[in-house]
Motif scaffolding. Structure first.
Motif, short mmCIF file in Angstrom:
data_model
loop_
_atom_site.label_atom_id
_atom_site.label_comp_id
_atom_site.label_asym_id
_atom_site.label_seq_id
_atom_site.Cartn_x
_atom_site.Cartn_y
_atom_site.Cartn_z
N UNK A 115 -15.92 -50.83 81.69
CA UNK A 115 -15.12 -52.03 81.58
C UNK A 115 -13.64 -51.71 81.38
N UNK A 116 -12.82 -52.74 81.34
CA UNK A 116 -11.38 -52.58 81.19
C UNK A 116 -11.00 -52.27 79.74
N UNK A 117 -9.82 -51.67 79.56
CA UNK A 117 -9.27 -51.43 78.23
C UNK A 117 -8.44 -52.63 77.79
N UNK A 118 -8.60 -53.02 76.54
CA UNK A 118 -7.86 -54.16 75.98
C UNK A 118 -7.13 -53.73 74.71
N UNK A 119 -6.03 -54.44 74.42
CA UNK A 119 -5.35 -54.29 73.13
C UNK A 119 -5.26 -55.65 72.47
N UNK A 120 -5.64 -55.68 71.20
CA UNK A 120 -5.61 -56.90 70.39
C UNK A 120 -4.44 -56.83 69.43
N UNK A 121 -3.70 -57.92 69.31
CA UNK A 121 -2.65 -58.05 68.30
C UNK A 121 -3.03 -59.22 67.39
N UNK A 122 -3.08 -58.96 66.08
CA UNK A 122 -3.47 -60.02 65.15
C UNK A 122 -2.58 -59.96 63.91
N UNK A 123 -2.66 -61.02 63.13
CA UNK A 123 -1.94 -61.08 61.86
C UNK A 123 -2.96 -61.00 60.73
N UNK A 124 -2.85 -59.95 59.93
CA UNK A 124 -3.76 -59.76 58.80
C UNK A 124 -2.92 -59.62 57.54
N UNK A 125 -3.11 -60.54 56.62
CA UNK A 125 -2.38 -60.52 55.34
C UNK A 125 -0.88 -60.43 55.56
#
Length: 346
Positions: A115-125
């Motif tokens: 499958x494809x490579x993904x990057x996740x960006x999130x806000x934690x604390x």
């Protein structure tokens, strides 16, 4: 680790086991809305293929048994997934800007092995954090066929009726035998109406109506993962599939060969849900690239899949006394081939 042992219904269960080991649960690192869209798109071809396969192979003649006559059939259906469903168009999913990939497509259940490579960006604390993951590849299905075998018993009843039951007994698989299992059960009823048409009941032609329902449940206990970008505890994935068909069928019954066919309507639905605790490990990028934070991940609610449409079936059966060999081909949303043998009395 890959354990895609493709053997009848075990092809799905054990292939699902393979994909769990290869990281389909990593999709949960994304926002819950994005992970739901990716999981829905990934599993859709397999779920829809199973629904079509479960609706096939219910009959090998329109003629019903005499009262208390019976047959035992062992057959397997293979629903062919259309090649255009092998790839997921990532841009068409409407993912948020927090989930990105350099690839325009990724594999579905029936697609390529990677499958494809993904990057996740999130806000934690209050921190902006990231995590990378590779989407699961497809399952290696011969000729892109999703198998749905079953043992079936037919019993002649009064009033030109025949009751049918099909099943695959509960099978445990994988490393966690207590939690990982699958089973299939179905019931059907066939009513011969040849005598509605006057003198044709004196000919080799037989005409019947059929209605049938099948359900299948697959449960998979995901082994606890204690390293990597995602950690799991007491994780379980479950598939519930239901399929229903109504058909008008006809057959020409000669001493050694029968030709039969039917037309009708198939429908079905399936759901997928996950339970347990999933924890994501994200990189902060500050003060050092390898600093990490963790967050408990939200599991998407039940994913629902549906398939329905007209089905036309063409078939043939070779009769060698009480022993029968039959094959059929159904033209429907996922064209389906069926092969089997039967032992028939009266």
């Amino acid at each position: 680790m890959k354990k895609a042992v493709l053997l009848f219904l075990g092809v799905f269960a054990l292939s699902f086991h393979s994909k769990a080991q290869d990281g389909f649960e990593n999709i949960l690192l994304a926002d819950v809305n994005d992970s739901q869209k990716l999981l829905q798109a990934y599993f859709a071809p397999g779920m829809e293929g199973f629904i079509n396969g479960m609706n096939s192979g219910w009959y090998h003649t329109a003629k019903v048994h005499k009262k208390l006559g019976f047959d035992i059939s062992i057959g397997a259906s293979g629903a062919q997934i259309p090649s255009e469903k092998d790839l997921i168009n990532i841009s068409a999913l409407g993912l948020s800007s927090n989930l990105t990939s350099t690839s325009p497509t990724t594999s579905s259940f029936s697609g390529a092995d990677t499958g494809a490579n993904f990057q996740v960006t999130r806000n934690v604390n209050g921190q902006t954090v990231t995590a990378d993951f590779t989407a699961p590849g497809g399952v290696s299905l011969p000729a892109n066929l999703v198998p749905a075998p079953a043992v079936q018993i037919g019993l002649g009843l009064p009033w030109k009726l025949e009751a049918m039951v099909r099943f695959v007994p509960n099978i445990n698989f994988g490393e966690d035998q207590d939690e990982s299992s699958l089973n299939l059960f179905g019931v059907g009823l066939k009513k011969e109406i040849t005598n509605w048409f006057g003198p044709i009941d004196k000919t080799p032609l037989h005409v019947s109506l059929l209605a049938a329902y099948t359900s299948m449940t697959v449960s998979y206990g995901i082994a606890d993962i204690t390293s990597g970008n995602i950690r799991t505890q007491n994780a379980l994935a479950e598939f519930d599939l239901n399929a229903f068909t109504v058909q008008a069928i006809a057959s020409l019954n000669f001493p050694f060969i029968n030709v039969f066919g039917g037309i009708g309507y198939n429908s079905g639905s399936s759901s997928f849900n996950m339970s347990g605790t999933y924890t994501g490990v994200f990189e902060t990028g500050f003060p050092a690239p390898n600093d990490t934070v963790t967050q408990t991940l939200t599991i998407p609610s039940n994913l629902d899949f549906n398939s329905s449409g007209i089905a036309t079936t063409l078939d043939a059966r070779l009769s060698l006394g009480f022993f029968k060999i039959y094959g059929s081909y159904a033209i429907q949303e996922y064209n389906t081939a069926n092969l089997g043998i039967a032992f028939s009395i009266r």
